[in-house]
Design a protein around this motif. Structure first.
Motif, PDB file in Angstrom:
ATOM      1  N   UNK A  94       0.838  -1.209   0.000  1.00 14.77           N
ATOM      2  CA  UNK A  94       0.000   0.000   0.000  1.00 14.77           C
ATOM      3  C   UNK A  94       0.869   1.254   0.000  1.00 14.77           C
ATOM      4  N   UNK A  95       1.944   1.232   0.775  1.00 15.96           N
ATOM      5  CA  UNK A  95       2.856   2.385   0.815  1.00 15.96           C
ATOM      6  C   UNK A  95       3.471   2.633  -0.563  1.00 15.96           C
ATOM      7  N   UNK A 132      -0.279   9.528   6.208  1.00 14.46           N
ATOM      8  CA  UNK A 132      -0.334   8.110   6.573  1.00 14.46           C
ATOM      9  C   UNK A 132       0.103   7.925   8.027  1.00 14.46           C
ATOM     10  N   UNK A 133      -0.702   7.197   8.780  1.00 15.65           N
ATOM     11  CA  UNK A 133      -0.382   6.899  10.177  1.00 15.65           C
ATOM     12  C   UNK A 133      -0.471   5.388  10.381  1.00 15.65           C
ATOM     13  N   UNK A 145      -4.920   8.366   5.786  1.00 12.56           N
ATOM     14  CA  UNK A 145      -4.967   6.921   5.985  1.00 12.56           C
ATOM     15  C   UNK A 145      -4.442   6.575   7.376  1.00 12.56           C
ATOM     16  N   UNK A 146      -5.230   5.810   8.128  1.00 13.51           N
ATOM     17  CA  UNK A 146      -4.825   5.372   9.465  1.00 13.51           C
ATOM     18  C   UNK A 146      -4.959   3.858   9.556  1.00 13.51           C
ATOM     19  N   UNK A 147      -3.886   3.215   9.970  1.00 11.00           N
ATOM     20  CA  UNK A 147      -3.892   1.769  10.165  1.00 11.00           C
ATOM     21  C   UNK A 147      -3.257   1.473  11.515  1.00 11.00           C
ATOM     22  N   UNK A 148      -3.975   0.752  12.350  1.00  5.30           N
ATOM     23  CA  UNK A 148      -3.433   0.398  13.664  1.00  5.30           C
ATOM     24  C   UNK A 148      -3.758  -1.055  13.987  1.00  5.30           C
ATOM     25  N   UNK A 149      -2.854  -1.686  14.713  1.00  4.91           N
ATOM     26  CA  UNK A 149      -3.015  -3.081  15.121  1.00  4.91           C
ATOM     27  C   UNK A 149      -2.741  -3.192  16.611  1.00  4.91           C
ATOM     28  N   UNK A 150      -3.670  -3.845  17.299  1.00  3.08           N
ATOM     29  CA  UNK A 150      -3.471  -4.150  18.715  1.00  3.08           C
ATOM     30  C   UNK A 150      -3.782  -5.614  18.904  1.00  3.08           C
TER      31      UNK A 150
END
Length: 332
Positions: free
Chosen positions: A207-208, A225-226, A262-267
């Motif tokens: 994606x980047x 982008x975050x 764009x925000x993508x986070x994983x927990x």
């Protein structure tokens, strides 16, 4: 393939399976009646009396013993419980058949019920798995075809060559990176769509690169982008976010000041993905077919992912947010 389509019909599938169970009950009680004095209503009542306990006996065996113990690889516990369960079931049903005047339940009938019930359950799981796999393959092929149609058509390649040519005149030192960027995108797409799942790290990197390439093509495009959290070890289906990013770039590109957030986070195994872009309220030359979102919904359904999907249009801003729980992890 035709059989799989028929099997996906819940009513027909259960009708066939229940008919087999009724057939076993019928075989148990039919020999008590003579053909001349056969009372079909009485026979039907007898079958119903025998059907329910035997059906639920098989059901409990399948969804409790097999699903909880066998599929969790607790084989020793499963073997003991399975034998004890069906022995107790046999004596219980023998008493029940005599109590309801159904005759004596034969050992062969119970053995047949165990074999058929368990066998049908495993057959059901195998068929469902094959249907699911076929759907996944079809979606991956559709995604690959869609991407290749866009990326390998003459118009795209002409623009790519013109952009690279312009870059070679203005900043030739950056040209090798641009070519590698384009090459990496196409290579990843071809390889990734051969798999059911890819690493989330690889998908994010793709994606980047995709965003970087289009930011290079459109200097007016502002992209924020975050990325937060640990992406290692988490898996996702290939090109999962591409349609959403693709649409955001396409529709925002029509505006005088295009921007994307764009925000993508994983927990742990919970993924949150959101993308916001502006678009022309009127005068757009593009038609919104909704194919990207429908494709995403279909993939979420086929892969059986627990999710929450929200999207809305407000003024000139389009927002979409996707949350996915319990993503698969790569085998160590």
């Amino acid at each position: 393939m035709k059989f799989f389509k028929i099997y996906q019909n819940f009513f027909l599938r259960n009708l066939i399976i229940n008919a087999l169970v009724v057939g076993i009950i019928f075989a148990c009680v039919y020999d008590e009646f003579s053909v001349e004095n056969l009372d079909w209503f009485y026979l039907f009542k007898k079958i119903c009396l025998g059907y329910l306990p035997m059906y639920f006996g098989v059901l409990c065996s399948n969804i409790v013993l097999i699903k909880i113990f066998f599929f969790q690889k607790k084989y020793k516990i499963f073997a003991v419980l399975f034998i004890v369960y069906w022995i107790c079931f046999y004596f219980l049903m023998s008493w029940y058949f005599l109590y309801t005047d159904l005759g004596r339940l034969k050992t062969l009938s119970v053995f047949s019920l165990v074999c058929n019930g368990t066998g049908i359950y495993f057959l059901h799981l195998w068929i469902v798995q094959k249907i699911s796999q076929t759907s996944k393959d079809l979606i991956n092929y559709e995604s690959e075809l869609s991407f290749l149609k866009q990326q390998l058509n003459p118009h795209f390649l002409l623009n790519a060559m013109n952009n690279l040519y312009g870059e070679s005149l203005v900043a030739p030192e950056r040209l090798p990176d641009r070519i590698l960027n384009l090459s990496d995108m196409l290579r990843y797409q071809i390889e990734a769509t051969k798999k059911d799942f890819v690493l989330l790290v690889e998908e994010v990197e793709f994606i980047k690169k995709y965003i970087e390439y289009y930011a290079f093509r459109n200097e007016r495009l502002s992209i924020t982008q975050n990325y937060e959290g640990h992406f290692e070890g988490i898996e996702i289906s290939p090109l999962f976010f591409l349609p959403l990013v693709e649409n955001a770039i396409k529709f925002s590109g029509e505006t005088s000041a295009p921007y994307i957030i764009l925000d993508v986070s994983v927990k742990e195994r919970k993924l949150s993905f959101s993308i916001n872009n502006n678009f022309l309220i009127t005068g757009s030359r593009l038609s919104s077919t909704g194919i990207g979102i429908e494709n995403l919904k279909r993939r979420l359904e086929v892969y059986g992912l627990k999710h929450e999907l929200k999207y809305e249009k407000k003024d000139d801003l389009f927002s979409i947010k996707l949350i996915i729980w319990d993503l698969p992890t790569a085998a160590l």
